[in-house]
Design a protein around this motif. Structure first.
Motif, PDB file in Angstrom:
ATOM      1  N   ALA A  70      41.862  42.766  45.652  1.00 36.63           N
ATOM      2  CA  ALA A  70      42.945  43.675  46.013  1.00 36.63           C
ATOM      3  C   ALA A  70      43.683  43.198  47.261  1.00 36.63           C
ATOM      4  O   ALA A  70      44.920  43.263  47.326  1.00 36.63           O
ATOM      5  N   ASP A  71      42.965  42.709  48.267  1.00 39.76           N
ATOM      6  CA  ASP A  71      43.618  42.238  49.483  1.00 39.76           C
ATOM      7  C   ASP A  71      44.538  41.057  49.206  1.00 39.76           C
ATOM      8  O   ASP A  71      45.655  40.973  49.739  1.00 39.76           O
ATOM      9  N   VAL A  72      44.084  40.142  48.363  1.00 44.55           N
ATOM     10  CA  VAL A  72      44.915  38.978  48.021  1.00 44.55           C
ATOM     11  C   VAL A  72      46.135  39.415  47.215  1.00 44.55           C
ATOM     12  O   VAL A  72      47.250  38.915  47.432  1.00 44.55           O
ATOM     13  N   ILE A 112      47.271  37.095  31.521  1.00 39.04           N
ATOM     14  CA  ILE A 112      47.572  36.443  30.239  1.00 39.04           C
ATOM     15  C   ILE A 112      47.770  34.936  30.340  1.00 39.04           C
ATOM     16  O   ILE A 112      47.659  34.236  29.335  1.00 39.04           O
ATOM     17  N   HIS A 113      48.073  34.398  31.536  1.00 38.55           N
ATOM     18  CA  HIS A 113      48.212  32.944  31.689  1.00 38.55           C
ATOM     19  C   HIS A 113      46.882  32.267  32.003  1.00 38.55           C
ATOM     20  O   HIS A 113      46.836  31.051  32.188  1.00 38.55           O
ATOM     21  N   GLY A 114      45.806  33.071  32.093  1.00 42.25           N
ATOM     22  CA  GLY A 114      44.491  32.500  32.356  1.00 42.25           C
ATOM     23  C   GLY A 114      44.157  32.339  33.814  1.00 42.25           C
ATOM     24  O   GLY A 114      43.132  31.737  34.152  1.00 42.25           O
ATOM     25  N   ASP A 115      45.012  32.871  34.704  1.00 38.89           N
ATOM     26  CA  ASP A 115      44.713  32.790  36.133  1.00 38.89           C
ATOM     27  C   ASP A 115      43.553  33.716  36.487  1.00 38.89           C
ATOM     28  O   ASP A 115      43.361  34.769  35.869  1.00 38.89           O
ATOM     29  N   ALA A 116      42.808  33.342  37.515  1.00 38.74           N
ATOM     30  CA  ALA A 116      41.754  34.225  38.024  1.00 38.74           C
ATOM     31  C   ALA A 116      42.397  35.487  38.590  1.00 38.74           C
ATOM     32  O   ALA A 116      43.492  35.446  39.167  1.00 38.74           O
ATOM     33  N   TRP A 117      41.704  36.621  38.415  1.00 38.90           N
ATOM     34  CA  TRP A 117      42.233  37.886  38.919  1.00 38.90           C
ATOM     35  C   TRP A 117      41.853  38.028  40.388  1.00 38.90           C
ATOM     36  O   TRP A 117      40.678  38.103  40.728  1.00 38.90           O
TER      37      TRP A 117
END
Length: 332
Positions: free
Chosen positions: A119-121, A111-116
């Motif tokens: 899974a490892d990260v 919701i803040h616009g960050d890249a998704w």
């Protein structure tokens, strides 16, 4: 085995959640799970209150232990703010609060616009976040310059006598190994014995909790209708639940889930023997805690009937299994 009730913030508004908690305690449930979402899975569910407000209110209506199932302390809320929220919750519940955490879903965390992240990260972020939170719960001033988080002269002043336990959810080997390494316990929604055994092995035998849903109704057909309308999204396979970003996307994907698939995936209707039997895989697997959530409008009847008949039967089932296990152990 402890039997708890699972409060679904996606489906019920706050006053209904408080009512369910009160009824669950009166019926003999021993603990509460509560989900932590920004969005529901689909628009039919229609709710998603701020869980920390509900948790505070729960401290005024019940003395049952409360666990978030689960909070993501990495993106939507930073580990610093999550640590403060959990500490306050533990104070209000007089130590009967446990923080369940996981790596999150794009549905809530984008919701803040960050890249998704991959899974490892996400697991790497969760590992660092749990470490940051535990340092903050020490009551000391914390400075942290990590790979994912910076903490600048932060100190939590309102603290419980003991820091909250942290349970970590896991649905694959990597997340379960992380849970085994850093968690006080394990959270899952499946009686997968391979993953449970992996957690036991990597954690040295720490406790595990699982949750599932039931659609109590006057008939099986009515229960299937409620379950399919509200929770067909639970039938989506693989990593879709982690990567789809909006309720609309989940609704589109859930068109692939048929009512018969929903019928086969959980117990729908009033048959209490079937509801008792739905606990059996979790009893057989050896979970220390099992939580059940209601689907649909009949939560009052469900909680009452479970308290009268299902909980005693499941406890008797668990006791019989424990006696058999004890006999086998003695024979060895």
């Amino acid at each position: 085995m402890k039997i708890g009730y699972f409060l679904s913030c996606e489906e019920y508004e706050p006053r209904e959640l408080l009512e369910q908690a009160l009824l669950a305690e009166e019926a003999g449930f021993e603990a509460l799970w509560i989900s932590d979402h920004f969005h529901p899975w689909n628009d039919e569910q229609g709710q998603s209150p701020f869980v920390w407000g509900v948790i505070g209110a729960l401290s005024r209506v019940t003395r049952l232990p409360v666990t978030t199932a689960v909070t993501c302390p990495t993106m939507r809320m930073s580990p610093v703010i999550t640590a403060q929220a959990a500490a306050t919750a533990a104070v209000m519940h007089e130590g009967r609060f446990r923080l369940g955490v996981g790596s999150g879903e794009a549905l809530n965390e984008h919701i803040h616009g960050d890249a998704w992240p991959s899974a490892d990260v996400r697991l790497e972020m969760l590992d660092e976040a749990v470490d940051v939170m535990r340092r903050l719960w020490s009551g000391e001033n914390v400075e942290h310059r990590g790979r994912h988080y910076t903490v600048d002269n932060a100190r939590i002043y309102t603290l419980p006598d003991e820091p909250p336990e942290v349970y970590v959810s896991g649905f694959g080997p990597k997340s379960v190994r992380l849970a085994g390494r850093i968690a006080d316990g394990y959270i899952t929604t499946s009686p997968d014995t391979d993953l449970l055994d992996l957690f036991r092995e990597t954690s040295g035998g720490k406790p595990a909790a699982a949750g599932f849903k039931a659609a109590y109704a006057s008939s099986e057909e009515e229960g299937v209708r409620h379950a399919h309308r509200l929770w067909a999204t639970s039938g989506l396979p693989g990593e879709l639940a982690q990567v789809l970003a909006t309720p609309r996307h989940f609704e589109q994907a859930a068109q692939l889930v048929t009512p018969e698939m929903t019928r086969d995936s959980l117990v729908c209707g009033p048959d209490l023997e079937r509801h008792v039997a739905s606990f059996q895989p979790y009893v057989d697997a050896g979970f220390e805690e099992v939580y059940v959530a209601n689907i649909g409008p009949h939560y009052r009847d469900m909680i009452t009937r479970f308290g009268e008949e299902v909980l005693p039967a499941v406890r008797a089932m668990a006791a019989r299994d424990q006696k058999l296990d004890d006999k086998v152990e003695v024979a060895r």
